[in-house]
Design a protein around this motif. Structure first.
Motif, PDB file in Angstrom:
ATOM      1  N   VAL A  96     -23.283 -49.911   5.209  1.00  0.00           N
ATOM      2  CA  VAL A  96     -22.141 -50.729   5.615  1.00  0.00           C
ATOM      3  C   VAL A  96     -22.448 -51.278   7.004  1.00  0.00           C
ATOM      4  N   HIS A  97     -21.864 -52.408   7.344  1.00  0.00           N
ATOM      5  CA  HIS A  97     -22.148 -52.953   8.672  1.00  0.00           C
ATOM      6  C   HIS A  97     -21.352 -52.234   9.756  1.00  0.00           C
ATOM      7  N   GLU A  98     -20.043 -52.201   9.613  1.00  0.00           N
ATOM      8  CA  GLU A  98     -19.190 -51.665  10.673  1.00  0.00           C
ATOM      9  C   GLU A  98     -18.544 -50.347  10.264  1.00  0.00           C
ATOM     10  N   THR A  99     -18.447 -49.433  11.238  1.00  0.00           N
ATOM     11  CA  THR A  99     -17.736 -48.173  11.032  1.00  0.00           C
ATOM     12  C   THR A  99     -16.620 -47.983  12.042  1.00  0.00           C
ATOM     13  N   GLY A 100     -16.393 -48.979  12.890  1.00  0.00           N
ATOM     14  CA  GLY A 100     -15.343 -48.875  13.899  1.00  0.00           C
ATOM     15  C   GLY A 100     -15.819 -48.164  15.153  1.00  0.00           C
ATOM     16  N   ASP A 101     -14.869 -47.832  15.988  1.00  0.00           N
ATOM     17  CA  ASP A 101     -15.123 -47.202  17.284  1.00  0.00           C
ATOM     18  C   ASP A 101     -15.886 -45.886  17.131  1.00  0.00           C
ATOM     19  N   ALA A 102     -16.751 -45.589  18.090  1.00  0.00           N
ATOM     20  CA  ALA A 102     -17.521 -44.345  18.049  1.00  0.00           C
ATOM     21  C   ALA A 102     -16.598 -43.126  18.050  1.00  0.00           C
ATOM     22  N   ARG A 103     -15.494 -43.211  18.792  1.00  0.00           N
ATOM     23  CA  ARG A 103     -14.535 -42.108  18.808  1.00  0.00           C
ATOM     24  C   ARG A 103     -13.884 -41.998  17.436  1.00  0.00           C
ATOM     25  N   GLY A 104     -14.000 -40.870  16.816  1.00  0.00           N
ATOM     26  CA  GLY A 104     -13.432 -40.650  15.490  1.00  0.00           C
ATOM     27  C   GLY A 104     -14.319 -41.083  14.343  1.00  0.00           C
ATOM     28  N   ARG A 105     -15.516 -41.595  14.647  1.00  0.00           N
ATOM     29  CA  ARG A 105     -16.406 -42.114  13.604  1.00  0.00           C
ATOM     30  C   ARG A 105     -16.746 -41.051  12.563  1.00  0.00           C
TER      31      ARG A 105
END
Length: 162
Positions: A85-94
């Motif tokens: 996948v391209h995006e996983t969102g913010d590193a915090r909580g990944r």
């Protein structure tokens, strides 16, 4: 099975072409895994001349790439379940977020940040971001990853500086 992991190639915005080291690594790979932001469809075509490609489109990819690539790709390789996948969102909580989103996955390859990442979540999901081979952004070097899949396991994951 030898893997080359790439993301965020951004040709021609960040480089006029793929680095020679990337193409040489693709020649040695059984499979190239690309986590999006190709920008030009001819980058996909070029990599396919060097190896089989498993890829997804990213937020900077246009209709031509979106017509040929999915948002999420999945493939089992020698008993190891991969997703891309391209995006996983913010590193915090990944880690918690991706574990919940990909419960039947052993390895998730992602991009977008240009920041290399290699962790394993509490559920055992391995998260890999190879960085970018063309745009180091805030990183000390441009990067890609290589890995081996054999006997039902991911082995020899290496971050390669370019």
């Amino acid at each position: 099975m030898r893997l080359l992991l790439l993301a965020d190639t951004h040709v021609p915005a960040r480089a006029k072409r793929l680095p020679d080291a990337v193409l040489a690594a693709a020649d040695r790979a059984d499979l190239v895994v690309h986590a999006g932001d190709w920008v030009r469809v001819d980058v996909l075509d070029e990599l396919q001349r060097h190896a089989e490609v498993l890829g997804v489109y990213g937020n900077n990819d246009g209709a031509d790439l979106r017509a040929r690539l999915p948002e999420v790709a999945r493939r089992e390789l020698e008993g190891v379940r991969f997703a891309v996948v391209h995006e996983t969102g913010d590193a915090r909580g990944r880690e918690a977020r991706t574990s919940a989103a990909f419960p039947d996955t052993d390895v998730l390859v992602f991009g977008h940040s240009h920041i290399p990442w290699d962790t394993t979540t509490a559920t055992g999901l391995r998260l890999l971001n190879p960085g970018s081979p063309t745009d180091r952004r805030r990183q000390p070097e441009r990067t890609m990853m290589t890995a081996i899949v054999s006997d039902g396991a991911l082995r020899e994951v290496s971050l390669v500086a370019l």
